[in-house]
Design a protein around this motif. Structure first.
Motif, PDB file in Angstrom:
ATOM      1  N   GLY A 173     -29.833 -24.743 -33.182  1.00 19.56           N
ATOM      2  CA  GLY A 173     -30.089 -24.087 -31.908  1.00 19.56           C
ATOM      3  C   GLY A 173     -28.865 -23.287 -31.509  1.00 19.56           C
ATOM      4  O   GLY A 173     -27.922 -23.133 -32.277  1.00 19.56           O
ATOM      5  N   ARG A 174     -28.876 -22.771 -30.302  1.00 19.35           N
ATOM      6  CA  ARG A 174     -27.698 -22.070 -29.803  1.00 19.35           C
ATOM      7  C   ARG A 174     -27.586 -22.262 -28.294  1.00 19.35           C
ATOM      8  O   ARG A 174     -28.553 -22.657 -27.625  1.00 19.35           O
ATOM      9  CB  ARG A 174     -27.731 -20.587 -30.157  1.00 19.35           C
ATOM     10  N   VAL A 175     -26.392 -21.988 -27.773  1.00 17.92           N
ATOM     11  CA  VAL A 175     -26.119 -22.105 -26.346  1.00 17.92           C
ATOM     12  C   VAL A 175     -25.851 -20.702 -25.814  1.00 17.92           C
ATOM     13  O   VAL A 175     -24.978 -19.985 -26.316  1.00 17.92           O
ATOM     14  CB  VAL A 175     -24.914 -23.021 -26.083  1.00 17.92           C
ATOM     15  N   ILE A 176     -26.625 -20.303 -24.803  1.00 18.51           N
ATOM     16  CA  ILE A 176     -26.541 -18.933 -24.288  1.00 18.51           C
ATOM     17  C   ILE A 176     -26.669 -18.923 -22.773  1.00 18.51           C
ATOM     18  O   ILE A 176     -27.036 -19.927 -22.151  1.00 18.51           O
ATOM     19  CB  ILE A 176     -27.662 -18.045 -24.874  1.00 18.51           C
ATOM     20  N   SER A 177     -26.362 -17.782 -22.189  1.00 20.70           N
ATOM     21  CA  SER A 177     -26.720 -17.551 -20.798  1.00 20.70           C
ATOM     22  C   SER A 177     -28.211 -17.221 -20.786  1.00 20.70           C
ATOM     23  O   SER A 177     -28.657 -16.344 -21.519  1.00 20.70           O
ATOM     24  CB  SER A 177     -25.916 -16.372 -20.234  1.00 20.70           C
ATOM     25  N   PRO A 178     -29.012 -17.940 -20.003  1.00 21.34           N
ATOM     26  CA  PRO A 178     -30.462 -17.699 -20.029  1.00 21.34           C
ATOM     27  C   PRO A 178     -30.803 -16.320 -19.482  1.00 21.34           C
ATOM     28  O   PRO A 178     -30.056 -15.742 -18.697  1.00 21.34           O
ATOM     29  CB  PRO A 178     -31.016 -18.812 -19.133  1.00 21.34           C
ATOM     30  N   TYR A 179     -31.932 -15.810 -19.932  1.00 24.48           N
ATOM     31  CA  TYR A 179     -32.372 -14.509 -19.430  1.00 24.48           C
ATOM     32  C   TYR A 179     -33.836 -14.607 -19.053  1.00 24.48           C
ATOM     33  O   TYR A 179     -34.614 -15.302 -19.695  1.00 24.48           O
ATOM     34  CB  TYR A 179     -32.155 -13.414 -20.473  1.00 24.48           C
TER      35      TYR A 179
END
Length: 325
Positions: free
Chosen positions: A36-42
């Motif tokens: 998976g990855r960790v991101i700022s949600p959009y």
């Protein structure tokens, strides 16, 4: 290391919300691969077939505007067992973890606490595969019309279309249904597209009724500054993904499907040499006949498992003769 951790937390602390985007959770009964990855949600409204090119371009801008967050710790929980991993420079994390004796159907992902930042954690249902055969397919110009050999066309298609307006190669759905015996054999997708396109590819497969399966993409963060690199660069990361699958499912024999535009013939030939007797058939769609492709075709056609085809109907005819259905 401590300095790197503090820097990662400071970057995350600047955001109102951080989200775990889970991609993969599949196993063989003994071990489980998760990613998976960790991101700022959009925020992204669900695409529609009536959306015009401008709406789709704006959606692509939002998709590629996310911030990926390296150096953060993610706790992976499987029943009562837990593991901790750290996100890489692209905010991506992965792990191969042992399966417990009891059957657990869901794996959860939890991000470490970040002061003043909301954290959205994630989970995935686990897929397990035990069959004697499997299928591995490329995506661009194998399942999805992409014009991969023309960077300009490929980029315009990827930003101006959505999951419901992109077009599949004719006959692919029926071909894959038969190759997998309607779900009896697993189907894995291995592509040079980046993880920002994961949801588009997943929704495209569903909408076009193409058999589902784990999607393994390229570990390279693409943003608005380097979006022109999407799907480009080296393609030998596919070899790493193929090795993962061949090693994880040692009893499986495989049908491999790709095209002549992105080194699939050479990559599939190399994996066939590394794992003798494990490849049942290789189907290569000829994208743009050229002297170079002719040389590759002449070199690999002498191997009985390699078949170069111009369309799906030709592939189906060969598969029938090879008793792959």
């Amino acid at each position: 290391m401590a300095t790197k951790r503090r820097s990662a937390l400071r970057e995350a602390d600047k955001l109102d919300e951080v989200s775990i985007e889970p991609f993969l959770a599949f196993g063989n009964g003994k071990e489980l691969f998760v990613k998976g990855r960790v991101i700022s949600p959009y925020k992204q409204s669900r695409p529609r077939s009536k959306n015009n090119w401008l709406r789709n371009v704006l959606a692509a801008v939002r998709r590629y505007s996310v911030v990926t967050l390296p150096g953060l710790k993610v706790r992976i929980s499987l029943g009562e067992s837990e593991w901790e991993v750290e996100t890489d420079q692209d905010g991506v994390f992965e792990a191969m973890i042992p399966e417990p004796n009891e059957r657990i159907d869901q794996v959860t992902f939890q991000l470490e606490p970040i002061p003043r930042t909301r954290v959205k954690n994630g989970f995935l249902e686990i897929q397990r595969f035990f069959s004697e055969r499997g299928v591995i397919s490329d995506i661009d110009d194998t399942v999805l019309i992409s014009h991969s050999t023309d960077i300009g066309k490929k980029l315009w298609l990827s930003v101006s279309k959505n999951a419901y307006t992109r077009r599949p190669l004719p006959g692919v759905s029926a071909f894959y249904e038969r190759l997998t015996r309607r779900g009896e054999f697993p189907l894995f997708y291995v592509s040079s597209s980046d993880w920002s396109l994961f949801d588009l590819i997943r929704d495209f497969l569903r909408y076009r009724n193409i058999p589902q399966g784990p999607i393994l993409l390229k570990d390279q963060h693409i943003n608005l500054k380097n979006i022109w690199k999407s799907g480009g660069g080296g393609h030998y990361h596919k070899l790493e993904k193929l090795r993962l699958l061949f090693n994880m499912f040692p009893a499986m024999r495989w049908t491999l499907i790709g095209d002549s535009g992105q080194h699939d013939p050479e990559i599939y030939h190399e994996i066939s040499n590394e794992f003798p007797g494990r490849v049942l058939a290789v189907f290569i769609r000829v994208v743009n006949p050229s002297k170079q492709e002719d040389r590759i075709k002449q070199r690999l056609e002498k191997y009985p498992e390699f078949f170069f085809v111009e369309n799906t109907e030709e592939a189906i005819d060969i598969a029938e003769k090879q008793n792959l259905f």
